[in-house]
Design a protein around this motif. Sequence first.
Motif, mmCIF file in Angstrom:
data_model
loop_
_atom_site.group_PDB
_atom_site.id
_atom_site.type_symbol
_atom_site.label_atom_id
_atom_site.label_comp_id
_atom_site.label_asym_id
_atom_site.label_seq_id
_atom_site.Cartn_x
_atom_site.Cartn_y
_atom_site.Cartn_z
ATOM 1 N N LEU A 158 22.530 42.715 16.422
ATOM 2 C CA LEU A 158 23.307 41.790 17.082
ATOM 3 C C LEU A 158 24.524 42.421 15.853
ATOM 4 O O LEU A 158 24.890 42.373 14.960
ATOM 5 C CB LEU A 158 22.584 40.993 16.245
ATOM 6 C CG LEU A 158 23.171 38.940 16.631
ATOM 7 C CD1 LEU A 158 22.655 39.179 17.875
ATOM 8 C CD2 LEU A 158 22.145 38.766 16.424
ATOM 9 N N ILE A 159 25.569 42.130 16.945
ATOM 10 C CA ILE A 159 26.857 43.183 16.534
ATOM 11 C C ILE A 159 27.774 41.881 16.961
ATOM 12 O O ILE A 159 27.406 41.329 17.829
ATOM 13 C CB ILE A 159 27.329 44.050 16.891
ATOM 14 C CG1 ILE A 159 27.178 44.260 18.566
ATOM 15 C CG2 ILE A 159 26.289 45.260 16.724
ATOM 16 C CD1 ILE A 159 28.459 45.497 18.869
ATOM 17 N N GLY A 160 29.117 41.882 16.326
ATOM 18 C CA GLY A 160 30.130 41.105 17.107
ATOM 19 C C GLY A 160 30.866 40.754 15.475
ATOM 20 O O GLY A 160 30.489 40.821 14.088
ATOM 21 N N PRO A 161 32.294 40.559 16.064
ATOM 22 C CA PRO A 161 33.664 39.842 14.409
ATOM 23 C C PRO A 161 32.598 38.562 13.683
ATOM 24 O O PRO A 161 32.091 38.024 14.166
ATOM 25 C CB PRO A 161 34.424 39.202 14.809
ATOM 26 C CG PRO A 161 34.335 39.534 16.504
ATOM 27 C CD PRO A 161 32.921 40.519 16.606
ATOM 28 N N SER A 162 33.221 38.625 11.979
ATOM 29 C CA SER A 162 32.710 37.700 12.113
ATOM 30 C C SER A 162 33.167 36.560 12.577
ATOM 31 O O SER A 162 34.005 36.064 12.992
ATOM 32 C CB SER A 162 33.325 38.238 10.195
ATOM 33 O OG SER A 162 33.437 36.867 9.014
ATOM 34 N N GLY A 163 32.167 34.531 12.192
ATOM 35 C CA GLY A 163 31.904 33.866 13.105
ATOM 36 C C GLY A 163 31.675 33.966 14.481
ATOM 37 O O GLY A 163 31.734 33.260 14.977
ATOM 38 N N ILE A 179 24.178 43.726 12.491
ATOM 39 C CA ILE A 179 24.137 45.070 11.993
ATOM 40 C C ILE A 179 25.456 44.939 12.031
ATOM 41 O O ILE A 179 26.326 44.670 12.960
ATOM 42 C CB ILE A 179 23.524 46.050 11.838
ATOM 43 C CG1 ILE A 179 24.178 47.306 11.209
ATOM 44 C CG2 ILE A 179 23.656 46.153 13.553
ATOM 45 C CD1 ILE A 179 22.846 48.881 11.490
ATOM 46 N N HIS A 180 26.383 45.292 10.749
ATOM 47 C CA HIS A 180 27.915 45.433 10.989
ATOM 48 C C HIS A 180 28.637 46.808 11.264
ATOM 49 O O HIS A 180 29.303 47.017 11.712
ATOM 50 C CB HIS A 180 28.414 45.577 9.726
ATOM 51 C CG HIS A 180 29.749 45.104 8.981
ATOM 52 N ND1 HIS A 180 30.724 43.432 9.069
ATOM 53 C CD2 HIS A 180 30.871 45.764 9.307
ATOM 54 C CE1 HIS A 180 31.198 43.799 8.986
ATOM 55 N NE2 HIS A 180 32.061 44.729 9.235
ATOM 56 N N ASP A 181 27.923 47.660 10.858
ATOM 57 C CA ASP A 181 27.781 48.787 11.250
ATOM 58 C C ASP A 181 27.428 49.349 12.502
ATOM 59 O O ASP A 181 26.360 50.376 12.731
ATOM 60 C CB ASP A 181 27.325 49.620 10.450
ATOM 61 C CG ASP A 181 27.398 51.534 10.224
ATOM 62 O OD1 ASP A 181 27.605 51.825 11.402
ATOM 63 O OD2 ASP A 181 27.420 52.021 9.680
ATOM 64 N N VAL A 231 23.584 43.501 21.494
ATOM 65 C CA VAL A 231 23.533 42.344 21.906
ATOM 66 C C VAL A 231 24.972 42.210 21.367
ATOM 67 O O VAL A 231 24.651 41.855 19.615
ATOM 68 C CB VAL A 231 22.636 41.479 22.198
ATOM 69 C CG1 VAL A 231 22.932 39.864 21.966
ATOM 70 C CG2 VAL A 231 21.926 41.705 22.994
ATOM 71 N N GLY A 232 26.167 42.180 21.618
ATOM 72 C CA GLY A 232 27.445 41.470 21.221
ATOM 73 C C GLY A 232 27.626 40.212 21.170
ATOM 74 O O GLY A 232 27.611 39.801 22.418
ATOM 75 N N LEU A 233 27.845 39.761 20.305
ATOM 76 C CA LEU A 233 28.286 37.825 20.368
ATOM 77 C C LEU A 233 29.795 37.891 19.618
ATOM 78 O O LEU A 233 30.172 38.506 19.258
ATOM 79 C CB LEU A 233 27.682 37.044 19.181
ATOM 80 C CG LEU A 233 26.488 36.647 19.533
ATOM 81 C CD1 LEU A 233 26.097 35.785 17.808
ATOM 82 C CD2 LEU A 233 26.445 35.711 20.894
HETATM 83 P P1 ADP Z 1 33.273 41.226 9.859
HETATM 84 O O1 ADP Z 1 34.686 40.182 10.139
HETATM 85 O O2 ADP Z 1 32.367 39.939 10.144
HETATM 86 O O3 ADP Z 1 32.957 41.899 8.469
HETATM 87 P P2 ADP Z 1 34.364 42.787 11.689
HETATM 88 O O4 ADP Z 1 34.840 41.919 12.441
HETATM 89 O O5 ADP Z 1 34.828 43.616 10.973
HETATM 90 O O6 ADP Z 1 32.575 41.394 11.184
HETATM 91 O O7 ADP Z 1 33.762 43.455 12.697
HETATM 92 C C1 ADP Z 1 32.632 44.311 12.473
HETATM 93 C C2 ADP Z 1 32.614 45.516 13.537
HETATM 94 O O8 ADP Z 1 32.170 45.559 14.728
HETATM 95 C C3 ADP Z 1 34.015 46.243 13.419
HETATM 96 O O9 ADP Z 1 33.393 47.587 13.811
HETATM 97 C C4 ADP Z 1 34.286 45.991 15.110
HETATM 98 O O10 ADP Z 1 35.307 46.684 15.830
HETATM 99 C C5 ADP Z 1 32.788 45.697 15.805
HETATM 100 N N1 ADP Z 1 33.141 44.485 16.288
HETATM 101 C C6 ADP Z 1 33.368 43.838 16.512
HETATM 102 N N2 ADP Z 1 33.208 42.340 17.437
HETATM 103 C C7 ADP Z 1 31.902 43.104 18.348
HETATM 104 C C8 ADP Z 1 31.544 43.708 20.494
HETATM 105 N N3 ADP Z 1 31.165 41.772 20.299
HETATM 106 N N4 ADP Z 1 31.649 44.113 20.208
HETATM 107 C C9 ADP Z 1 31.315 45.265 19.974
HETATM 108 N N5 ADP Z 1 31.623 45.644 18.823
HETATM 109 C C10 ADP Z 1 32.190 44.292 18.164
#
Ligand code: ADP
Length: 237
Positions: free
Chosen positions: A33-38, A203-205, A217-219
């Motif tokens: 599960l990936i995606g930006p913070s929030g 996972i962040h990475d 899965v990207g959220l």
């Molecule tokens: P956080 O704010 O939780 O630290 P980030 O915004 O820094 O998270 O995002 C973490 C990583 O995931 C970054 O490398 C970003 O480019 C990637 N990322 C964020 N959202 C997506 C998405 N929807 N799909 C693919 N990659 C994403």
Amino acid sequence: MLRIDSLSKRYPTGDMALKGVTLEVPDGQVMALIGPSGAGKSTLIRCINRLVEPTSGSVWLNRVDLTRLNTRELRQARRKIGMIFQEYALVERLTVMENILSGQLGYVNFWQSWFRKFPQATLDEAFRLLDRVGLSDFPDKRADALSGGQRQRVGIARALLQNPELLLVDEPTASLDPKTSRQIMRLINELAAERGLSVIINIHDVPLAQMFAQRIVGLRFGEVVYDGPPNRLTPSV
Ligand code: ADP
Ligand code: ADP
């Protein structure tokens, strides 16, 4: 198999953290599960084991809708859900083996019943897992003397001793160096295959997720914006 159906979460603050998420995770699949913070990643993981109560929708683990269970039923059902955490959540003063066994009784009870004899089958399985996660030389080492990678291996063995049907893994490598992170992800991946476990990893990475998860899965803003194989994920997702 895990089936999440139209899951939504609205926090009392008004934040719509999840907006109708629908997903299926088959047995043996590792889903990252990936995606930006929030984006809603932690909310989704927490709604599955109901550390956060979903506002609507359902979460089926095999034939049970977890959202419909009462407190007592939920306690039973949670035994089938293994949790692995970023910060390991080990008991520092206990040994490797004691930590692995500690999940059996719960953190608090453990102290009171330490002298209670564990069933031989549980001890045998604990030693098998100790070996499987690569810690057979350290059953008596105290948790506070372990490296980060070793700590996470203990966390994995502890979660698996419950014989879960589902593993929820929250940022397992966030405190680890890149090489150790790859080893831990590989271990989780192999164990999922061996045991037919559904795994959801927050996972962040992203490159690491692409290397070891079968599915990404990207959220974003509480919605699924990507669901597919790791190699089709583009930076624009
Ligand atoms: P956080 O704010 O939780 O630290 P980030 O915004 O820094 O998270 O995002 C973490 C990583 O995931 C970054 O490398 C970003 O480019 C990637 N990322 C964020 N959202 C997506 C998405 N929807 N799909 C693919 N990659 C994403
Ligand atoms: P992620 O794990 O992807 O960073 P979260 O699930 O933590 O995302 O957060 C999703 C949204 O829900 C965000 O807008 C966040 O501010 C909000 N949120 C998370 N937890 C709470 C809470 N306890 N109360 C109110 N809003 C929350």
